[in-house]
Design a protein around this motif. Sequence first.
Motif, short mmCIF file in Angstrom:
data_model
loop_
_atom_site.label_atom_id
_atom_site.label_comp_id
_atom_site.label_asym_id
_atom_site.label_seq_id
_atom_site.Cartn_x
_atom_site.Cartn_y
_atom_site.Cartn_z
N PRO A 157 0.94 -1.07 -0.01
CA PRO A 157 -0.12 0.00 -0.08
C PRO A 157 0.88 1.29 -0.06
O PRO A 157 1.82 1.24 0.74
CB PRO A 157 -0.83 -0.14 1.45
CG PRO A 157 -0.76 -1.52 1.46
CD PRO A 157 0.49 -2.13 1.16
N LYS A 158 0.33 2.25 -0.79
CA LYS A 158 1.01 3.62 -0.69
C LYS A 158 1.06 4.21 0.45
O LYS A 158 2.14 5.19 0.80
CB LYS A 158 0.49 4.46 -2.03
CG LYS A 158 0.87 3.88 -3.41
CD LYS A 158 0.33 5.07 -4.31
CE LYS A 158 0.72 4.68 -5.78
NZ LYS A 158 0.04 5.38 -6.85
N GLU A 159 0.14 3.82 1.37
CA GLU A 159 0.03 4.68 2.59
C GLU A 159 1.36 4.24 3.34
O GLU A 159 1.51 5.06 4.44
CB GLU A 159 -1.20 3.92 3.21
CG GLU A 159 -2.64 4.45 2.71
CD GLU A 159 -2.84 4.00 1.52
OE1 GLU A 159 -3.82 4.42 0.89
OE2 GLU A 159 -2.37 2.96 1.24
N ASP A 161 4.41 4.37 2.58
CA ASP A 161 5.47 5.47 2.26
C ASP A 161 4.91 6.84 2.84
O ASP A 161 5.76 7.25 3.55
CB ASP A 161 5.25 5.73 0.55
CG ASP A 161 5.52 4.20 -0.09
OD1 ASP A 161 4.89 3.49 0.22
OD2 ASP A 161 6.44 4.44 -1.04
N GLU A 162 3.54 7.05 2.80
CA GLU A 162 3.15 8.37 3.46
C GLU A 162 3.28 8.30 4.89
O GLU A 162 3.80 9.40 5.41
CB GLU A 162 1.65 8.46 2.90
CG GLU A 162 1.43 8.71 1.49
CD GLU A 162 -0.02 8.71 1.08
OE1 GLU A 162 -0.85 8.39 2.11
OE2 GLU A 162 -0.30 8.83 -0.02
N THR A 163 3.01 7.08 5.56
CA THR A 163 3.19 7.10 7.02
C THR A 163 4.59 7.28 7.51
O THR A 163 5.13 8.05 8.35
CB THR A 163 2.75 5.76 7.63
OG1 THR A 163 1.15 5.68 7.27
CG2 THR A 163 2.70 5.68 9.01
#
Length: 265
Positions: A157-159, A161-163
């Motif tokens: 999940p790209k989340e 990376d964001e986290t």
Amino acid sequence: MRKRSLVPIVYIIFLMLPIYWLVAMSFKTTNEILSGFSLFPQTFTWDNYVTIFTDPSWYLTYVNSILYVSINTVISICVALPAAYAFSRYRFLGDKTLFFWLLTNRMAPAAVFVLPFFQLYSAVGLFDTHIAVALAHCLFNIPLAVWILEGFMSGVPKELDETAYVDGYSFPRFFVTIFLPSIKAGVGVAAFFCFMFSWVELLLAKNLTAVAAKPIAAAMTKTASSAGYELGLLAAAGTLTIIPGAIVVYFVRNYIAKGFALGRV
């Protein structure tokens, strides 16, 4: 149930039979091999292996093959990781076309690139070096590694990376400590296929080397003489070529299983 259990047993025996036959031949003399059919060596001999391990023109070819294959695997994975991350995380003009173009390099036969590589390496002084073969194999292995790794990375999940960015991670730290462990199965699968394709490739390895970096595949052709082929020696050399691949399979066996289940394999 018993009939069902017999099917895989028979299948495994069928697959292992050529390997057994190769190993059995390696302990025979050429005269015994040509004299007739026998399941076991009638005159057991280690002479074929002694010749390989004591003759520099034999054992150095194994060192050469392992060296350029290892270099190629490291280069292919190091280049493919950032490329696969870019394809999985970003959208840019021509990304689909570029991704397909990478795969077309893997589709092309190696014979197409022999002459260009030969002329290029002769001009720049890389002919008959380990790095020459390793770089030539990158033409095929990097696209394959990118294709495999992109499938694994797209499943993360790209989340994540964001986290990591919110938590203050720099990109290099995030990639090495968080992202890379999450796709270690993909890295193992990509490394396995890069190693195996480079190990079994014969045409480029043979034509881009002469003496200093000669691979085992080229050395095996010298078993021909006026009296015929030294079949026992050839079988021993063939048996030894199986060992590096078997070792690699042993260490990445768990990753390969996950790769076939989750990745683009």
